[in-house]
Design a protein around this motif. Structure first.
Motif, PDB file in Angstrom:
ATOM      1  N   HIS A   2      -1.243   5.639   2.349  1.00 20.80           N
ATOM      2  CA  HIS A   2      -2.132   5.156   3.396  1.00 20.80           C
ATOM      3  C   HIS A   2      -1.949   6.002   4.649  1.00 20.80           C
ATOM      4  N   GLY A  23      -3.332   0.324  -3.675  1.00 25.28           N
ATOM      5  CA  GLY A  23      -2.659  -0.963  -3.800  1.00 25.28           C
ATOM      6  C   GLY A  23      -1.835  -1.091  -5.061  1.00 25.28           C
ATOM      7  N   ARG A  28       0.823  -1.204   0.000  1.00 26.75           N
ATOM      8  CA  ARG A  28       0.000   0.000   0.000  1.00 26.75           C
ATOM      9  C   ARG A  28       0.854   1.249   0.000  1.00 26.75           C
TER      10      ARG A  28
END
Length: 138
Positions: free
Chosen positions: A95, A112, A92
């Motif tokens: 984030h 992602g 990721r």
């Protein structure tokens, strides 16, 4: 008058004596300094850095030079050292990460490997150096 001496004048005199006693009357206050540290093990952008209770910083995820999301994580130690942390379950980038009161770290969302938003969350436990999915996701 006695209260004034105890709460006002006495502490002021102590500060003045310490100030005048150091370096010719000028109070020397140390400011922040930059010092070289070790390089990260993996170049990354858009990662998170979260202060752990033991003084280390968890650097998690992000994107590599090609813009690919990373699952890897590293520790930045108080002495400037870098060491490997367990990889996240999901790669990721962009984030969020929040230190929890119990010392663990919650990581959620981001983008992602396919460039699509992630609707998952996971928790890092620094005691066991392991990640686990958050029970209910986001």
């Amino acid at each position: 008058m006695r209260k004034l001496l105890k709460t006002g004048i006495v502490p002021l005199m102590m500060v003045l004596s310490l100030t005048l006693g150091s370096n010719g009357g000028v109070l020397q206050v140390r400011t922040g300094e930059w010092a070289p540290a070790a390089n990260l093990l993996e170049a990354r952008a858009n990662s998170t850095a979260t202060l752990l209770q033991d003084g280390r910083v968890l650097i998690a995820g992000g994107s590599d030079a090609d813009g690919n999301a990373l699952a890897s994580a590293e520790f930045f130690g108080p002495d400037g050292s870098i060491s490997v942390a367990a990889a996240m379950n999901s790669a990721r980038s962009r984030h969020i990460a929040v230190a929890l009161q119990d010392g663990r770290v919650l990581v959620a969302g981001g983008v992602g490997t396919n460039g699509m938003p992630l609707f998952s969350a996971e928790i890092f436990d620094p005691v066991t150096n392991s990640w686990s999915p958050a029970a209910s996701g986001m």
